[in-house]
Enzyme design. Sequence first.
Site, short mmCIF file in Angstrom:
data_model
loop_
_atom_site.label_atom_id
_atom_site.label_comp_id
_atom_site.label_asym_id
_atom_site.label_seq_id
_atom_site.Cartn_x
_atom_site.Cartn_y
_atom_site.Cartn_z
N ARG A 82 -33.83 7.89 31.22
CA ARG A 82 -32.75 8.42 31.57
C ARG A 82 -31.47 7.83 30.94
O ARG A 82 -30.63 8.40 30.33
CB ARG A 82 -32.41 8.28 33.20
CG ARG A 82 -31.17 9.17 33.63
CD ARG A 82 -31.26 9.43 35.46
NE ARG A 82 -30.98 8.21 35.60
CZ ARG A 82 -30.99 8.13 37.17
NH1 ARG A 82 -31.27 8.93 38.01
NH2 ARG A 82 -30.68 6.77 37.58
N LYS A 185 -25.83 9.56 32.96
CA LYS A 185 -25.18 8.66 34.11
C LYS A 185 -24.25 7.73 33.15
O LYS A 185 -24.43 6.81 32.71
CB LYS A 185 -26.40 7.81 34.56
CG LYS A 185 -26.12 6.87 35.83
CD LYS A 185 -27.07 6.48 36.37
CE LYS A 185 -26.88 5.51 37.47
NZ LYS A 185 -26.19 6.00 38.81
N GLU A 221 -24.72 18.29 43.86
CA GLU A 221 -25.33 17.07 44.59
C GLU A 221 -24.01 16.47 45.60
O GLU A 221 -22.84 17.16 45.46
CB GLU A 221 -25.61 16.17 43.51
CG GLU A 221 -24.79 15.70 42.72
CD GLU A 221 -25.30 14.75 41.88
OE1 GLU A 221 -26.51 14.05 42.03
OE2 GLU A 221 -24.86 14.56 40.49
C1 PLP Z 1 -24.61 11.04 40.77
C2 PLP Z 1 -25.72 10.76 41.25
N1 PLP Z 1 -26.89 11.28 41.64
C3 PLP Z 1 -27.86 10.90 41.87
C4 PLP Z 1 -28.37 9.69 42.14
C5 PLP Z 1 -29.58 8.89 42.36
O1 PLP Z 1 -30.40 8.71 41.42
P1 PLP Z 1 -31.41 7.63 41.67
O2 PLP Z 1 -32.50 8.22 42.64
O3 PLP Z 1 -32.20 7.58 40.30
O4 PLP Z 1 -30.64 6.55 41.97
C6 PLP Z 1 -27.14 8.72 41.68
C7 PLP Z 1 -27.70 7.27 41.44
O5 PLP Z 1 -27.96 6.78 40.63
C8 PLP Z 1 -26.01 9.29 41.01
O6 PLP Z 1 -24.90 8.51 40.82
#
Ligand code: PLP
Length: 341
Positions: A82, A185, A221
């Site tokens: 990622r 991210k 989300e």
């Molecule tokens: C915007 C966002 N969505 C979803 C997630 C959840 O992702 P993960 O399960 O990889 O931590 C995160 C955290 O990392 C996030 O910052």
Amino acid sequence: MGKANLDWSNLTFAYTPTNYHLEYYYKNGQWSEAKIVEQDTISLPIAATCLHYGQEAFEGLKAFEHKDGSVSVFRPEENARRMISSARRLLMAEPPEELFLSAVEKIVKLNKEFIPPYGSGAALYIRPLLIGISGILGVKRSEEYLFLVFASPVGPYFKEGLKPINLYVEEKLKRAAPGGTGNVKVGGNYAASLIVSKKVKDMGYNEVLYLDAVHNKYIDESGPANFFGITEDKKYITPESESILPSITNKSLMVLAGELGLNVEQRPMPVDEIFNLKEAGCCGTAAVITPVKSITYRDKTVTYIEGDQIGEYSLQLYNKLRAIQLGEEADTHGWNYKIEL
Ligand SMILES: Cc1ncc(COP(=O)(O)O)c(C=O)c1O
């Protein structure tokens, strides 16, 4: 070496300094060896691209101590990939997967007395960060990059454990749009979300539920977490959208949901479907699952949880994933990346 003198079971999701962090520099097309640094500050050119034009990407993952004292990190290969996709989107140098994994191993070993003990509910949070560091005034990609990794012991996101939250569906403000950077991210997404979180918190809710920026119709989300719903007829439904972060927790939960006999559907999810769900939840590294107590959309509120009684499947999914992370249950998918301390 023993454990650091910390009140492990009362840690929160806050920054606690540890022994060392790691720095890797990208210059002339090459990544340097790891530099082990004691102080937790960095020095940057005042014109660095990360400061002015947001050339910044990060990751978040956790190391857990198991009952037998061994330590493993949950699916770090996924975070490595990622980070590569985030770097690619912002035209930054990509830290290769092997470099990322070796940094993760090193940071855990260097700070091993900060790995919270098994049973404390806490974990060692690992924060990789990639920034453009060339001092360039024009809007251009940096020539040089810093890949930095630090760690901090953190407690459960909510002290009470699985604490149900109330969501508010926001229709005006957005964190991301199709074609933008919502699926990677990068810091800018979070800067754009701060005012939205503040708005819904000021209104008395715990978190926001975003709708897609084009139609204002489909669920994207929730703040820093993906969203899922579970229906009476045993479906695990989670939004498919090009402006949400592909959550590693959600990816794992989809596998576990299938094993629990739920039909997994990842597809555009019209917001009206919230009224047909039996359970709803947010998921991410910080809390695994945060059960949703209610969602307010326009003048209607749908409530899934009376009192604090967590839905049957949300609880099973949470327990299952936690048990795998803590080595209490067989890791049949090979998700735990063992660190030889
Ligand atoms: C915007 C966002 N969505 C979803 C997630 C959840 O992702 P993960 O399960 O990889 O931590 C995160 C955290 O990392 C996030 O910052």
